[in-house]
Design a protein around this motif. Structure first.
Motif, PDB file in Angstrom:
ATOM      1  N   MET A  46       0.834  -1.203   0.000  1.00  0.00           N
ATOM      2  CA  MET A  46       0.000   0.000   0.000  1.00  0.00           C
ATOM      3  C   MET A  46       0.871   1.257   0.000  1.00  0.00           C
ATOM      4  N   TYR A  47       1.931   1.259   0.816  1.00  0.00           N
ATOM      5  CA  TYR A  47       2.845   2.396   0.842  1.00  0.00           C
ATOM      6  C   TYR A  47       3.535   2.562  -0.509  1.00  0.00           C
ATOM      7  N   ARG A  48       4.006   1.453  -1.083  1.00  0.00           N
ATOM      8  CA  ARG A  48       4.709   1.521  -2.363  1.00  0.00           C
ATOM      9  C   ARG A  48       3.775   1.947  -3.497  1.00  0.00           C
ATOM     10  N   PRO A 218       7.560   9.171  -8.308  1.00  0.00           N
ATOM     11  CA  PRO A 218       6.919  10.472  -8.081  1.00  0.00           C
ATOM     12  C   PRO A 218       6.681  10.797  -6.614  1.00  0.00           C
ATOM     13  N   GLY A 219       6.603   9.778  -5.748  1.00  0.00           N
ATOM     14  CA  GLY A 219       6.349  10.020  -4.333  1.00  0.00           C
ATOM     15  C   GLY A 219       7.483  10.704  -3.604  1.00  0.00           C
ATOM     16  N   VAL A 220       8.654  10.777  -4.227  1.00  0.00           N
ATOM     17  CA  VAL A 220       9.798  11.360  -3.547  1.00  0.00           C
ATOM     18  C   VAL A 220       9.612  12.857  -3.303  1.00  0.00           C
ATOM     19  N   PHE A 221       8.706  13.491  -4.074  1.00  0.00           N
ATOM     20  CA  PHE A 221       8.481  14.930  -3.919  1.00  0.00           C
ATOM     21  C   PHE A 221       7.330  15.238  -2.960  1.00  0.00           C
ATOM     22  N   ARG A 222       6.570  14.225  -2.585  1.00  0.00           N
ATOM     23  CA  ARG A 222       5.378  14.473  -1.775  1.00  0.00           C
ATOM     24  C   ARG A 222       5.744  14.832  -0.340  1.00  0.00           C
ATOM     25  N   LYS A 223       4.987  15.768   0.232  1.00  0.00           N
ATOM     26  CA  LYS A 223       5.207  16.135   1.622  1.00  0.00           C
ATOM     27  C   LYS A 223       4.530  15.156   2.565  1.00  0.00           C
ATOM     28  N   ALA A 224       3.409  14.558   2.148  1.00  0.00           N
ATOM     29  CA  ALA A 224       2.677  13.656   3.047  1.00  0.00           C
ATOM     30  C   ALA A 224       1.722  12.780   2.251  1.00  0.00           C
ATOM     31  N   PHE A 225       1.369  11.654   2.838  1.00  0.00           N
ATOM     32  CA  PHE A 225       0.341  10.767   2.326  1.00  0.00           C
ATOM     33  C   PHE A 225      -0.747  10.613   3.383  1.00  0.00           C
ATOM     34  N   GLY A 226      -1.931  10.229   2.937  1.00  0.00           N
ATOM     35  CA  GLY A 226      -3.043  10.087   3.857  1.00  0.00           C
ATOM     36  C   GLY A 226      -2.804   9.074   4.954  1.00  0.00           C
ATOM     37  N   PHE A 227      -2.132   7.966   4.626  1.00  0.00           N
ATOM     38  CA  PHE A 227      -1.942   6.886   5.606  1.00  0.00           C
ATOM     39  C   PHE A 227      -1.012   7.283   6.753  1.00  0.00           C
ATOM     40  N   GLU A 228      -0.302   8.403   6.614  1.00  0.00           N
ATOM     41  CA  GLU A 228       0.598   8.828   7.686  1.00  0.00           C
ATOM     42  C   GLU A 228      -0.158   9.255   8.938  1.00  0.00           C
ATOM     43  N   LYS A 229      -1.466   9.507   8.832  1.00  0.00           N
ATOM     44  CA  LYS A 229      -2.276   9.873   9.994  1.00  0.00           C
ATOM     45  C   LYS A 229      -3.048   8.676  10.562  1.00  0.00           C
ATOM     46  N   TRP A 230      -2.866   7.500   9.964  1.00  0.00           N
ATOM     47  CA  TRP A 230      -3.599   6.330  10.446  1.00  0.00           C
ATOM     48  C   TRP A 230      -2.990   5.812  11.744  1.00  0.00           C
ATOM     49  N   LYS A 231      -3.796   5.117  12.523  1.00  0.00           N
ATOM     50  CA  LYS A 231      -3.331   4.623  13.824  1.00  0.00           C
ATOM     51  C   LYS A 231      -2.200   3.612  13.692  1.00  0.00           C
ATOM     52  N   GLU A 236       8.943   3.885  10.144  1.00  0.00           N
ATOM     53  CA  GLU A 236      10.204   3.251   9.733  1.00  0.00           C
ATOM     54  C   GLU A 236      10.068   2.603   8.362  1.00  0.00           C
ATOM     55  N   LEU A 237       8.926   1.979   8.105  1.00  0.00           N
ATOM     56  CA  LEU A 237       8.694   1.352   6.802  1.00  0.00           C
ATOM     57  C   LEU A 237       8.668   2.399   5.699  1.00  0.00           C
ATOM     58  N   LEU A 238       7.971   3.515   5.910  1.00  0.00           N
ATOM     59  CA  LEU A 238       7.914   4.555   4.884  1.00  0.00           C
ATOM     60  C   LEU A 238       9.287   5.181   4.666  1.00  0.00           C
ATOM     61  N   ARG A 240      12.114   3.738   4.949  1.00  0.00           N
ATOM     62  CA  ARG A 240      12.922   2.776   4.186  1.00  0.00           C
ATOM     63  C   ARG A 240      12.572   2.841   2.699  1.00  0.00           C
ATOM     64  N   ILE A 241      11.292   2.950   2.395  1.00  0.00           N
ATOM     65  CA  ILE A 241      10.866   3.058   0.996  1.00  0.00           C
ATOM     66  C   ILE A 241      11.335   4.382   0.407  1.00  0.00           C
ATOM     67  N   TYR A 242      11.199   5.432   1.175  1.00  0.00           N
ATOM     68  CA  TYR A 242      11.544   6.771   0.703  1.00  0.00           C
ATOM     69  C   TYR A 242      13.036   6.909   0.415  1.00  0.00           C
ATOM     70  N   ASN A 243      13.865   6.350   1.254  1.00  0.00           N
ATOM     71  CA  ASN A 243      15.314   6.534   1.139  1.00  0.00           C
ATOM     72  C   ASN A 243      15.994   5.527   0.232  1.00  0.00           C
ATOM     73  N   ASP A 244      15.236   4.573  -0.308  1.00  0.00           N
ATOM     74  CA  ASP A 244      15.819   3.558  -1.187  1.00  0.00           C
ATOM     75  C   ASP A 244      15.827   4.079  -2.623  1.00  0.00           C
ATOM     76  N   ASP A 245      17.001   4.482  -3.098  1.00  0.00           N
ATOM     77  CA  ASP A 245      17.116   4.954  -4.475  1.00  0.00           C
ATOM     78  C   ASP A 245      17.914   3.968  -5.327  1.00  0.00           C
ATOM     79  N   SER A 246      17.951   2.717  -4.926  1.00  0.00           N
ATOM     80  CA  SER A 246      18.754   1.717  -5.626  1.00  0.00           C
ATOM     81  C   SER A 246      18.240   1.439  -7.033  1.00  0.00           C
ATOM     82  N   ALA A 247      16.969   1.703  -7.291  1.00  0.00           N
ATOM     83  CA  ALA A 247      16.401   1.413  -8.613  1.00  0.00           C
ATOM     84  C   ALA A 247      16.637   2.547  -9.605  1.00  0.00           C
TER      85      ALA A 247
END
Length: 524
Positions: A46-48, A218-231, A236-238, A240-247
């Motif tokens: 879902m995050y990806r 494209p998500g690298v430019f986003r300031k926030a996603f809706g799921f960041e306010k979920w309980k 840490e998972l986000l 890891r996804i955000y900082n992975d530029d290996s591709a």
């Protein structure tokens, strides 16, 4: 991790492209629908999906499917949910609803019933009511009703995913970022040649192509996603996804953009710089009349004026120039053009080898491929030239199925959002549209019956009333003039066709103190 159902929404005509993106991302149970693709995955998927997908408008996580015959059924089903899993008294929320049903007359009424049910749940369980906020809520809920089938979902995206975050400058009627990415993917461009947009505007196609070529999500430019306010948000998972530029990868070609409007050229340059891809994009002020054969093999993808939101003093002459320049300066190349009016395509004077029906906002467009070659088609094929690829041939069947039902989809964009997402038409609009069509049919029938009745035609004012429409005055003065084709098309125009609001995009795309995006340092 736990697997659950997810829905990715998109624009009509991009469903196959989105499904392919989800396949490459590793999603399961992919099913294509109309303007959506359903799939399954865990929290990381879902995050990806939010972070990586280029042709998705938003990602929804369904929390309940149910049947409802009326508003009371909707209220009861929503009231029965254990809302303490998703909200608390400090959480602000808003409900968005999409209704395609004869029973439910207005989408806002459905949203009110959902809000009432949630508020009553907390009043009965805690004695207090939660906070409802229309703008910038912590949690966004989406209720979708098709006849009596209802789906209530959590909106995992928040703002529409077409709002990438790199746009710092704009011009009139910029193409939507999701649609621009879809055009590039539909063309089959893989970043293996140069790319040219001779009507680049604020550079959306150029930037989306550069991001795709370098595999920058494209998500690298986003300031926030809706799921960041979920309980259950996992920071840490986000991270890891955000900082992975290996591709990410190198791009050894160039992307060129041209426009006659100097302000558009400056906006395109600013947006390319903001996205960190200015080094591979060249933008210059140039009239299409001065288009010259590129030095290296290149693909053209462009969105010229349609004569709707953006016009030209000589629109048909502009399209004749496009055809003339392609024929004389782009032999051996491949050009993809999206436009709206058949007469514009006719003026190009070239035979398209492939057509894809698409919607740009509420406009029923086509995306056409032109394979340019010298001499006759037989000679071109004998020399190994290919007019249609195998992938395009396989898409022809899907395109025909789309066109068979295309009339059913026309004029279905009245209930659209400000964020650029296209939604189902409301039941209220369906009734209005049907009354309008019945009115037109009645006019035609009455006209045929009275053709030979000269006296009736000259009898002066008369009243005519049918299904809520009333017109006083003679048929000569009123009926034919009031319901021209252009007037009917105007039923579909909404505020979404206006250019992006000035000042609506911030220039600082840092994600708070937690992390920031520095393209130069990442490139090193």
């Amino acid at each position: 991790m736990e697997q659950f159902e997810l829905i990715a929404k998109t624009f009509q005509g991009l469903e196959e492209v989105l499904a392919q993106e989800l396949t490459e991302l590793g999603a399961n149970d992919i099913q294509i629908g109309r303007r959506m693709v359903s799939f399954s995955g865990d929290k990381e998927m879902m995050y990806r999906a939010n972070f990586c997908l280029r042709t998705a408008v938003r990602i929804l996580k369904p929390i309940k499917h149910f049947k409802a015959a009326d508003a009371d059924d909707v209220y009861a089903a929503v009231r029965a949910i254990d809302w303490s899993q998703y909200l608390d008294l400090e959480t602000t929320f808003a409900v968005d609803s999409v209704v395609y049903s004869q029973e439910f007359r207005h989408s806002k009424f459905v949203a009110y019933k959902v809000k009432d049910a949630i508020v009553d749940y907390f009043r009965e369980t805690t004695g207090q009511r939660p906070n409802i906020r229309i703008t910038n809520p912590d949690i966004k809920l989406n209720m979708h009703i098709a006849e009596d089938d209802c789906t209530l979902s959590l909106d995992a995206s928040g703002e529409s995913l077409h709002l990438r975050g790199y746009r710092v400058a704009s011009v009139e009627a910029p193409i939507n970022e999701v649609l621009a990415a879809g055009l590039i993917k539909l063309s089959g461009w893989k970043g293996d040649t140069d790319l040219i947009d001779p009507f680049c505007g604020s550079g959306t196609i150029l930037v989306e192509a550069a991001l795709m070529a370098r595999n920058i999500y494209p998500g690298v430019f986003r300031k926030a996603f809706g799921f960041e306010k979920w309980k259950d948000f996992d920071r840490e998972l986000l991270d890891r996804i955000y900082n992975d530029d290996s591709a990410e990868r190198e791009f050894d070609h160039k992307i060129y953009g041209y426009d006659l409007n100097l302000r558009a050229v400056e906006a395109a340059q600013a947006n390319a710089k903001s996205a960190g891809v200015a080094d591979c994009i060249t933008v210059a002020q140039r009239d299409i009349k001065k288009f010259e054969k590129p030095e290296n093999p290149a693909l053209i993808i462009t969105n010229p004026p349609y004569g709707e939101r953006i016009s030209s003093p000589d629109l048909l002459g502009l399209y004749r120039t496009i055809g003339e320049r392609l024929k004389h300066e782009f032999s051996g190349g491949e050009a993809w053009i999206i436009s709206y009016k058949q007469e514009c395509f006719d003026e190009i004077g070239l035979k398209p080898s492939f057509k894809i029906p698409l919607y740009n906002g509420s406009l029923d467009c086509e995306f056409r491929k032109y394979q340019l070659f010298s001499g006759k088609l037989e000679a071109f094929r004998a020399a190994g030239g290919e007019v249609k690829t195998d992938e395009e041939r396989s898409r022809m069947g899907e395109k025909r199925r789309f066109k068979q039902n295309r009339g059913e989809f026309n004029n279905r964009f009245a209930d659209r959002r400000q964020d650029g997402e296209e939604e189902e038409e409301s039941a209220e609009y369906i009734i209005l549209r049907n009354k309008h069509r019945e009115f037109e049919r009645t006019l035609g029938r009455k006209h045929r019956e009275e053709q030979d009745d000269r006296t009736a035609r000259k009898s002066g004012d008369r009243d005519f009333k049918k299904d809520g429409f009333k017109k006083e005055g003679s048929r000569k003065d009123g009926f034919k003039k009031d319901f021209k084709k252009n007037d009917r098309r105007s039923f579909d125009r909404k505020d979404d066709d206006r250019p992006f609001k000035k000042g609506g995009f911030k220039k600082d795309f840092k994600r708070g103190d937690r992390r920031s995006f520095d393209r130069d340092s990442r490139k090193d």
